[in-house]
Design an enzyme around this catalytic site. Structure first.
Site, PDB file in Angstrom:
ATOM      1  N   GLU A 211      43.357 103.287  55.457  1.00  0.00           N
ATOM      2  CA  GLU A 211      44.182 104.239  55.295  1.00  0.00           C
ATOM      3  C   GLU A 211      43.884 105.461  54.372  1.00  0.00           C
ATOM      4  O   GLU A 211      43.246 104.864  53.564  1.00  0.00           O
ATOM      5  CB  GLU A 211      45.630 103.767  55.008  1.00  0.00           C
ATOM      6  CG  GLU A 211      46.437 103.099  56.176  1.00  0.00           C
ATOM      7  CD  GLU A 211      47.735 102.314  55.819  1.00  0.00           C
ATOM      8  OE1 GLU A 211      48.017 102.465  54.587  1.00  0.00           O
ATOM      9  OE2 GLU A 211      48.384 101.461  56.396  1.00  0.00           O
ATOM     10  N   HIS A 249      53.670 102.700  53.375  1.00  0.00           N
ATOM     11  CA  HIS A 249      52.804 101.663  52.389  1.00  0.00           C
ATOM     12  C   HIS A 249      52.716 102.437  51.227  1.00  0.00           C
ATOM     13  O   HIS A 249      52.603 103.469  50.916  1.00  0.00           O
ATOM     14  CB  HIS A 249      51.409 101.555  52.952  1.00  0.00           C
ATOM     15  CG  HIS A 249      51.439 100.575  54.295  1.00  0.00           C
ATOM     16  ND1 HIS A 249      50.203 100.551  54.847  1.00  0.00           N
ATOM     17  CD2 HIS A 249      52.513 100.163  54.664  1.00  0.00           C
ATOM     18  CE1 HIS A 249      50.615  99.793  56.067  1.00  0.00           C
ATOM     19  NE2 HIS A 249      51.709  99.370  55.964  1.00  0.00           N
TER      20      HIS A 249
END
Lengths: 295, 390
Positions: A211, A249
């Site tokens: 990510e 996140h």
């Protein structure tokens, strides 16, 4: 073979009497039958999962009585750091912490503590481990996976399922799937798992899903270039994420140019990773990469 | 969580870090009295009026003004309070200034930079300090990284030798050296005890009188730790946040508004970002990030729908759920209920995979709701982009 967990693993679940803990402990037990007990302070002597496993007050006791070597943690965030350290102190080899929302400062303490032990932590804030057909330690849905020879490393939960689903659709099973978690501090990084998958004779290729945010994928890319001979297929989520915004996140925040998806993908390509632009191309790219290698 | 400069300074003051002080006001009518109070309290005749917004770059945007006397201070309060302040960190429309700080003007001899944050790569907190204060530290980091001194700290206490290492590194001597060691030690204690994720003083100045002083203060806090800091949680200023994002937060939905026209609702942050990415690859532009989390049910789906559709730019919606713990049949029921209650103003593409996906597909097709069903991730993205551009 596989990495981290297999059919010999004996799992205890910390927080087994909570709603999340009992549900998922039950799922893990049904998947492979190797959940041997649980830990909830104050509920020692009781049983959980409809009387199928004993509950202990402490990890030490649970380990002594059951011979457990793996712990799965579903303790609420305020108490999770303590639970991880308790498991490590009891000599549990692999600790998987699912809990989301642990304060970073608590994890700084845990991280330093773990350096003094031989325990390995997976997570926190992760879906856990799945060695298809052998052992499920976490919340990944077992039915989507299939035993095979692809190692999967991912920062994300449901994106891991997507990747596994694509692999199965192109006829490729998995050796072990590892969700490492998206928090700023995690116990096991991509590099650690690359080393294990590279050494695992029953893994042929590795899928690595990252990510935006942090520099772990870049460290992993350099490691791959130097040490990994098996094909690695990579994807970075967040190509469209605007800089400076948190995307769910805690770790998925871009703070510098190096942490953008574009920068990471470029370095990963330079290091020989098969980087896919589209998350829909993960499965087919693994096939192609393996085909190329065989030929 | 972010806070304003004046709040950061309150915290710094509590931890014994010397600050440029002042008075905060919210209305122009308080201006004159505030200027008088600052004049009396800090024995000064010159002032700085500072707009209180979270975004950086306030000075360049015209939100910080030096005033050589009280009249000019009052004049600038009138100008800044209520203005739309546009900086490189705000939206193009800027951010309304609801509060200003009337601060004592400081005679600056030299500017420094100091900040503490987490170094994720090593799992330790790192203190960064530089003699190049007052400028954008990213520039310093990019062009002359050797001018940033870094010290990594094990645990919760900054050791005396580490504070000395930093103070010597910045070239301090004598009285200033002592002040710097104390300031750094206190700042680290403050960072730890407040569960900050960033504590930054830029600039930290040496005054003409030879004292160290924090001219500005910036804190970010770890949202996960705010349960143990109710006093900091109270400092949250909802005016600084996107109202739709605040609304989404009430339902445990993680929503970030973007510029495009394809709304999306996904479970899991990684898959949500990947879904945005594939929408872009198919030639569309995502209108938002929306993670419904692990507990997607009828209520979350309904609220998610409502929030996505509150953005007038949205021309089509993609729902992409990979059921693990989340059961697709529940999501399908949520979609059916949401559509029947809210009506459908734009085309909706639904892709459900994983736990109970088959049952969910049957539920959707037998319900008669007018949705476009998709198979793979790619198929879903293609369908939603073409629906949005139709």
């Amino acid at each position: 073979m596989s990495i981290l967990v297999n059919k010999e693993s004996k799992i205890i679940v910390q927080g087994i009497t909570g709603s999340e803990g009992s549900f998922h402990a039950g799922q893990c037990l049904e998947y492979a039958g190797n959940v041997v007990g649980g830990v909830t302070p104050g509920k020692g002597g009781q049983t959980a999962l409809d009387g199928r496993v004993p509950v202990f007050n402490t990890c030490v006791e649970a380990r002594e009585k059951t011979g457990a070597n793996v712990s799965l943690i579903f303790v609420p965030p305020a108490f999770a750091a303590d639970a991880i350290m308790e498991a490590a102190d009891a000599g549990i080899e692999v600790i998987v912490c699912i809990t989301e929302g642990i304060p970073v400062a608590d994890m700084v303490g845990v991280y330093a503590y773990l350096q003094t032990t031989s325990s390995r932590l997976i997570g926190p804030n992760c879906p856990g481990l799945l060695t298809p057909g052998e052992s499920k330690v976490g919340i990944m849905p077992g039915f989507i996976a299939q035993k095979g020879r692809i190692g999967v490393i991912s920062k994300s939960g449901t994106l891991t399922y997507e990747a596994v689903h694509q692999l199965v659709k192109v006829g490729l099973g998995q050796s072990t799937c590892v969700g490492i978690g998206g928090d700023p501090i995690i116990g096991t990084k991509m590099v650690d798992l690359l080393e294990m998958f590279e050494a695992d004779p029953e893994t042929d290729a590795i899928v690595m899903i990252g990510e935006i945010g942090g520099s772990m994928e870049i460290e992993a890319a350099h490691y791959i270039k130097a040490h990994v001979r098996k094909p690695v297929i990579g994807f970075i989520a967040g190509q469209t994420a605007p800089p400076g915004r948190r995307m769910g996140h805690a770790g998925a925040i871009v703070s510098g140019a190096d942490e953008s998806a574009e920068a990471k993908m470029k370095i990963m390509r330079e290091c020989g990773i098969h980087v896919v632009d589209s998350p829909a191309q993960i499965g087919v790219t693994v096939r192609t990469a393996l085909g190329v290698q065989v030929a | 969580m972010k806070i304003h400069e004046y709040q950061a300074k309150e915290i710094l003051k509590k931890y014994g870090v010397p600050i440029q002080d002042g008075v905060v006001i919210e209305s122009k009518s308080e201006g004159k009295e505030a200027v008088q109070r600052v004049a009396d309290q800090f024995n000064t005749s010159q002032f700085v009026i500072k707009a209180q917004i979270h975004a950086g770059g306030r000075g360049k945007g015209g939100g910080v003004k030096f005033c050589s006397d009280a009249d000019k201070a009052i004049e600038n309060i009138d100008k800044i309070l209520g203005m739309q302040l546009i900086t490189h960190q705000t939206t193009p429309e800027g951010q309304p200034v609801n509060k200003v700080m009337v601060a004592q003007a400081i005679d600056i001899a030299k500017e420094y930079y100091v900040a503490i944050t987490l170094d994720r790569a090593v799992g330790k907190n790192v203190i960064m300090a530089s003699t190049e204060g007052g400028v954008e530290i990213e520039e310093v980091a990019a062009h002359s990284p050797e001018k940033i001194i870094k010290v990594w700290v094990d645990g919760t206490v900054l050791h005396a030798y580490q504070a000395r290492q930093l103070a010597f590194g910045l070239g301090f001597e004598g009285e200033l050296f002592k002040q710097a060691v104390k300031l750094l030690t206190n700042l680290y204690r403050c960072y730890i005890e407040t569960d900050a994720s960033i504590a930054e003083i830029n600039p930290l100045v040496v005054t003409e009188q030879g004292n160290l002083l924090a001219l500005d203060g910036k804190f970010n806090f770890d949202d996960n730790a705010m349960y143990r800091h109710p006093e900091i949680k109270e400092m949250r200023d909802l005016n600084e946040e996107d109202p739709t994002e605040v609304e989404a937060g009430k339902f445990n939905l993680n929503y970030v508004k973007l510029e495009g026209n394809v709304g999306c609702m996904v479970n899991g942050a990684g898959l949500a970002m990947a879904t945005m990415d594939i929408i872009k690859l198919q030639g569309g532009q995502p209108a938002n990030f929306l993670d419904v989390g692990g507990g997607a049910n009828v209520e979350t789906v309904k609220n998610g729908f409502r929030i996505i559709l509150s953005d007038p730019n949205v021309k089509a919606v993609l729902i992409n759920i990979f059921g693990g713990i989340v059961r697709c049949d529940r999501v399908a029921n949520g979609i059916i209920q949401a559509v029947s209650e809210l009506g459908l103003s734009v085309p909706v593409v639904v892709r459900l995979e994983g736990t109970n996906a088959e049952i969910a597909r049957e539920l959707l097709s037998s319900s008669g709701v007018d949705i476009i069903s998709a198979g793979s991730l790619e198929d879903a993205a293609e369908k939603v982009v073409s629906a949005a551009t139709r």
